[in-house]
Every structure is written in C-alpha cells, then in structure tokens.
Write a protein that holds these residues in place. Structure first.
Motif, short mmCIF file in Angstrom:
data_model
loop_
_atom_site.label_atom_id
_atom_site.label_comp_id
_atom_site.label_asym_id
_atom_site.label_seq_id
_atom_site.Cartn_x
_atom_site.Cartn_y
_atom_site.Cartn_z
N VAL A 138 11.47 -20.58 -23.63
CA VAL A 138 12.28 -19.42 -23.28
C VAL A 138 13.30 -19.83 -22.23
O VAL A 138 13.05 -20.70 -21.40
N GLY A 139 14.47 -19.22 -22.28
CA GLY A 139 15.48 -19.45 -21.26
C GLY A 139 15.19 -18.61 -20.03
O GLY A 139 14.73 -17.47 -20.13
N MET A 140 15.44 -19.17 -18.87
CA MET A 140 15.22 -18.46 -17.61
C MET A 140 16.40 -18.73 -16.67
O MET A 140 16.76 -19.88 -16.46
N GLY A 141 16.99 -17.67 -16.17
CA GLY A 141 18.07 -17.81 -15.20
C GLY A 141 19.45 -17.93 -15.78
O GLY A 141 20.44 -17.65 -15.10
N MET A 144 23.32 -25.03 -6.00
CA MET A 144 22.19 -24.15 -6.30
C MET A 144 21.19 -24.93 -7.13
O MET A 144 21.56 -25.74 -7.98
N HIS A 145 19.90 -24.66 -6.89
CA HIS A 145 18.83 -25.30 -7.66
C HIS A 145 17.88 -24.24 -8.18
O HIS A 145 17.45 -23.36 -7.42
N PHE A 146 17.55 -24.32 -9.48
CA PHE A 146 16.62 -23.40 -10.12
C PHE A 146 15.39 -24.18 -10.59
O PHE A 146 15.53 -25.15 -11.34
N ASP A 147 14.22 -23.73 -10.17
CA ASP A 147 12.96 -24.35 -10.58
C ASP A 147 12.32 -23.44 -11.63
O ASP A 147 11.56 -22.52 -11.31
N VAL A 148 12.64 -23.67 -12.90
CA VAL A 148 12.25 -22.76 -13.98
C VAL A 148 10.97 -23.24 -14.66
O VAL A 148 10.59 -24.41 -14.55
N TYR A 149 10.33 -22.33 -15.36
CA TYR A 149 9.12 -22.67 -16.11
C TYR A 149 9.47 -23.04 -17.56
O TYR A 149 8.90 -23.97 -18.13
N GLY A 150 10.37 -22.29 -18.18
CA GLY A 150 10.82 -22.61 -19.52
C GLY A 150 9.85 -22.29 -20.63
O GLY A 150 10.03 -22.73 -21.77
N PRO A 189 5.20 -17.11 -14.17
CA PRO A 189 6.02 -17.69 -15.24
C PRO A 189 7.25 -16.87 -15.61
O PRO A 189 8.05 -17.31 -16.42
N ASP A 190 7.42 -15.69 -15.00
CA ASP A 190 8.43 -14.75 -15.47
C ASP A 190 9.68 -14.70 -14.61
O ASP A 190 10.67 -14.08 -14.98
N ILE A 191 9.65 -15.35 -13.45
CA ILE A 191 10.74 -15.27 -12.48
C ILE A 191 11.28 -16.66 -12.23
O ILE A 191 10.53 -17.62 -12.13
N SER A 192 12.61 -16.77 -12.08
CA SER A 192 13.25 -18.05 -11.77
C SER A 192 13.50 -18.15 -10.27
O SER A 192 14.42 -17.51 -9.76
N PRO A 193 12.73 -18.94 -9.54
CA PRO A 193 13.06 -19.14 -8.14
C PRO A 193 14.27 -20.06 -8.01
O PRO A 193 14.45 -20.98 -8.80
N TYR A 194 15.10 -19.77 -7.01
CA TYR A 194 16.30 -20.60 -6.84
C TYR A 194 16.56 -20.80 -5.35
O TYR A 194 16.04 -20.09 -4.49
N PHE A 195 17.40 -21.79 -5.07
CA PHE A 195 17.76 -22.16 -3.71
C PHE A 195 19.28 -22.27 -3.62
O PHE A 195 19.94 -22.77 -4.53
N ASN A 253 19.01 -8.20 -12.18
CA ASN A 253 18.24 -7.10 -12.75
C ASN A 253 19.02 -6.37 -13.83
O ASN A 253 18.45 -5.90 -14.82
N ASP A 254 20.35 -6.28 -13.67
CA ASP A 254 21.17 -5.61 -14.67
C ASP A 254 21.09 -6.29 -16.03
O ASP A 254 21.18 -5.63 -17.07
N VAL A 255 20.94 -7.62 -16.03
CA VAL A 255 20.88 -8.36 -17.29
C VAL A 255 19.45 -8.74 -17.67
O VAL A 255 19.24 -9.57 -18.54
N ALA A 256 18.47 -8.15 -16.98
CA ALA A 256 17.05 -8.35 -17.30
C ALA A 256 16.67 -9.83 -17.27
O ALA A 256 15.98 -10.33 -18.15
N ASP A 257 17.12 -10.51 -16.22
CA ASP A 257 16.84 -11.94 -16.06
C ASP A 257 16.45 -12.18 -14.61
O ASP A 257 17.27 -12.61 -13.79
N PRO A 258 15.21 -11.89 -14.22
CA PRO A 258 14.84 -11.86 -12.79
C PRO A 258 14.86 -13.23 -12.13
O PRO A 258 14.43 -14.22 -12.70
N VAL A 259 15.36 -13.24 -10.90
CA VAL A 259 15.40 -14.45 -10.08
C VAL A 259 14.89 -14.08 -8.68
O VAL A 259 14.80 -12.91 -8.33
N TRP A 260 14.53 -15.10 -7.90
CA TRP A 260 14.05 -14.87 -6.55
C TRP A 260 14.46 -16.04 -5.68
O TRP A 260 14.19 -17.19 -6.00
#
Length: 459
Positions: free
Chosen positions: A442-445, A422-428, A348-354, A369-376
């Motif tokens: 919560v905001g993600m990405g 780009m597509h982000f599959d977030v949990y929110g 739930p903590d990481i925003s996967p994106y394409f 990582n610099d803005v503490a908003d992890p993506v993968w």
C-alpha cells in the motif's frame, strides 16, 4: 482491474448515501423494503432496492454515525465490492471532501493483485460526480496501483534489475530520462555504500546493486525523491529470523512509493523539475557480504561503523542523499521502510515524517486529513545526535540500547543532506483488508505529499 470511472453516457443506478442519524433520507418508496431488510444506515451497509420489474431501481449505502466515520477511511467505498455488479452514480448524501474521498476510494477498491492468479471478479463501477476532477483522481489511483503492484511482486520478479525496468517503463510513459549506475561502476563513480550492501548477490548482473536516476521536467522548482530500494533483506550476516524475513519483499516500499508519487506528479504535469533516485540492492549473504564492525566510507566522505548489517537501508540511502544534495534542490524527500520502531510508535496506518522546515510541516498538516492519508511529525531531536556517534567512526549505523530507533535513523540520514529535507519512515503494507485497501502492499504519504507540494514549493 479498472481503476477508472465509468463513461458518463453509461446507464447507471442511483446510489443514496444514508447516515444512521437520518434514515428519513431513504427515498419514501424504499422505506418498507429497508425496514424489512434491516437497513439502518450502518457504515458501509448496502442494500439494492428493486423496481416493479425486479431490476435494481436504486441502491442504498450506509454512512453510519460521525463517531464511526472518524474511525476509518474510505468506508463507503467498500460498497464497490458488496453491491451487485453494475454502474452507479451518487445521487444524494455526499458533498465536498467526503464525496472526493469516496469516489477515490471507489477506484482504489477496484484494485486487485492478480499477476499469479486468475483475474479477480469485477466490482461495481461508478460514474464520476459533477464537480469532481475525475482525471486527477484517476492519475492518483494509477500511481497508488503502481506502488501496490511493485510491493506485492515477490523478489524473484522484483529484484534490482526489475525495479530498474519498472522505472524505465514509467519514464517512457511520461517522457522522462533514466540513467543507471550498476555493479562495479558504483565504486568507480563513488557510491561505495550502495555497492557494499548489494555486492553479495553473486554473479547475476540482473541482481547487481545499482543507482537508478530518473529526471523529468525543465522548468520550475526542483524536487528530488529518494526511495529505499532494498528488494529483499535477509539482514545480511546479522540474519533475520524467519518470521521477520517473511515480508522482506516489501523492503523496497520506499522506492515503490516514490515511483507512485512520481507518476502522480508527471501525470498531472506539475510545474516542477523532478528527480527520482533509487538505490536498488538485495541485502544477501555470501563470502563477500559486509560484516559487523566494518567501517565504510560514504560518498560524502563520512565514515560509518557497522554495528548491525540489518540496518542497511540507511547506508544505501546515505549515498543517494549525498548525490541528491550535490545539486542543492529546493526540496529533498526520502521515503523508506526503515525502522520497526516507527511501527511501534504509530502503527501500520500512519506515515511518520521528519523535517526542520515549519512551512513543509504546516503544508502537510493542512491537507493530509483532507486526502485521507494520515501523517505524523516526529522530531529531529538534537540531543540524540550523540547516540549515532561511536567514536571510532563518524557515524554508527545501529546505535545500541534500542531507544528512539526511528529518530536516530532519521538523524543519521540528515547528516548527508544540507538542502531542505523531509524523511518519511513508511510501512508500505496493509496487514489486514480494509475498505479500498486490500491486505498487501500500500502507498503511504504519497497523496499527502502531492496535495502539499503546491504550498511547499510555491507552485
């Protein structure tokens, strides 16, 4: 709830950030007090140090070890809720990105969702340190608070009409324009899949499906944000079990995230032309609900076989993405609470994106990582294209087998976009309270995207 820094002329208490490896950084006059109270610099530990008059002379907050810091975000910011309520300033122990993360986290730690309860107790406030862009961080915190508020609000008060109203309020704040196509007009203006998914809500026009279209800016590169706005998802005729339906007020988390990001972009006056598209619906059940095995024709003309009515988000996004693509923007970004498979993959903590554009991926990797908003990054894996082709129609909205659900959903969406995408599959949703991130929406990405936009669009 005040997500702003204290005034610079306010009286404030010095705050010393102390790593576990360097307890000598505790001011000499406080070392005996720290020892007596068991202060060892553990991450997030706080201690108020009294002066001769009994008032707080200064305070300590633990910075832990490097290993402990690597296992979380915003940990120092938890002090906002554990220190005595007062105004503080960071006197020593932080600099650079660590300082910026902490002061942003302090603002976010002030957030509480109290629409339906008595206001939360106040928390400790912080002065913005020298060298930190306080105004920028306040805009970012306000955008995050907007996202959280929208997700946390139950569907009775956050249906399609309410999401439209929230968008109009944001537009009024920033001088943006809003156009909405709703109800049967979706059919006459060729948004058939948005209409189909949302048509079972009954006669209340406030609940009717709609496409919300907000535009801002008149110069610079073009950015279109598309956010999934499924305000509640029963699953349709493939109805969800109760346990799975319990959090479905958050199924509009993609739209909430793009609105929060839009606030950041407009509030910071980035030199670009912004468009926000939100297909807002409720996936409900009545005699008009769409059915498994139906074949729908999309705005783009592609046909879609429905093999699960609970895979509705990609349907409404498809029509919105087709519209976005018609103006060939420089970048299209979709954000959606789209698949449970994404949570299985990264939690739930990481925003996967394409993305197919290496420049976009590199820009994100450089700043997330610099803005503490992890993506993968996950792949648009071409061999899986066959999984979304049922033969009886161009596309399948719910491929059988259960494999690669996040990837096949992203591949489905990509069929509707030719522009850079780009597509982000977030949990929110934050499932457990954490520093600066209470349990709930919560905001993600969004902060990672905001930080990467200058490199993505050559701003």
């Amino acid at each position: 709830m005040s997500l702003t820094f204290a005034r610079q002329d306010a009286e404030s208490i010095p705050l010393h950030v102390i790593p576990s490896e360097n307890l000598d950084a505790i001011p000499a006059e406080a070392r005996a007090w720290a020892d007596a109270n068991g202060f060892d610099g553990s991450l997030g530990q706080t201690l108020a140090v009294p002066g001769n008059d009994g008032a707080i002379a200064f305070a300590l907050v633990g910075y832990g070890t490097a290993k402990a810091r690597a296992r979380g975000r915003f940990q120092v910011s938890a002090a906002a809720r554990t220190l005595p309520v007062a105004t503080y300033h960071i006197a020593a122990g932080l600099s650079g990105l660590a300082l910026e993360e902490t002061v942003l986290g302090w603002l976010l730690a002030s957030y509480s969702f109290d629409r339906y309860v008595a206001p939360a107790k106040p928390v400790a406030r912080l002065k913005a340190p020298e060298g930190v862009d306080a105004a920028r961080l306040e805009v970012i915190a306000a955008g995050e608070a907007l996202t959280r508020d929208l997700i946390n609000t139950p569907t009775a008060d956050m249906g399609p009409g309410d999401l439209e109203a929230a968008t109009r309020n944001l537009a009024d704040q920033h001088g943006a324009a809003v156009n909405v196509i709703a109800g049967e007009d979706l059919l006459t203006q060729n948004f058939p899949m948005i209409h189909t998914v949302g048509r079972a809500v009954g006669p209340d026009p406030h609940r009717a499906p709609r496409l919300i279209d907000m535009t801002w800016g008149d110069a610079g590169p073009t950015l279109t944000l598309v956010g999934k706005g499924v305000c509640f998802d029963t699953g349709g005729l493939n109805i969800k079990p109760g346990a799975s339906m319990g959090l479905m007020k958050k199924d509009m988390g993609g739209s909430a995230t793009v609105l929060g990001l839009a606030h950041m972009i407009m509030g910071l006056k980035l030199p670009l032309r912004l468009r926000v598209l939100i297909p807002a619906v409720e996936n409900s059940i009545d005699g008009t609900a769409f059915r498994p095995q139906d074949i729908l024709t999309s705005r783009k003309g592609l046909t879609v076989e429905i093999n699960n009515t609970d895979a509705e988000g990609r349907l409404v996004l498809a029509d919105a993405l087709a519209l976005a693509d018609e103006t060939t923007p420089d970048l299209v970004i979709s954000m959606a609470t789209l698949t449970g498979a994404a949570r299985v993959a990264v939690g739930p903590d990481i925003s996967p994106y394409f993305t197919d554009t290496p420049k976009f991926a590199q820009a994100l990797e450089n700043v997330a990582n610099d803005v503490a908003d992890p993506v993968w990054r996950l792949p648009f894996h071409e061999p899986y294209e066959a999984m979304i082709e049922p033969g009886i129609a161009d596309l399948d909205n719910a491929p059988k087998g259960g494999f690669a659900g996040t990837i096949t959903a992203a591949l489905f969406l990509r069929r509707f976009v030719q522009s850079p995408y780009m597509h982000f599959d977030v949990y929110g949703w934050n499932p457990a309270a954490a520093p600066a991130r209470p349990k709930g929406g919560v905001g993600m990405g969004a902060r990672a995207i905001l930080a990467a936009l200058p490199a993505m669009l050559d701003l």
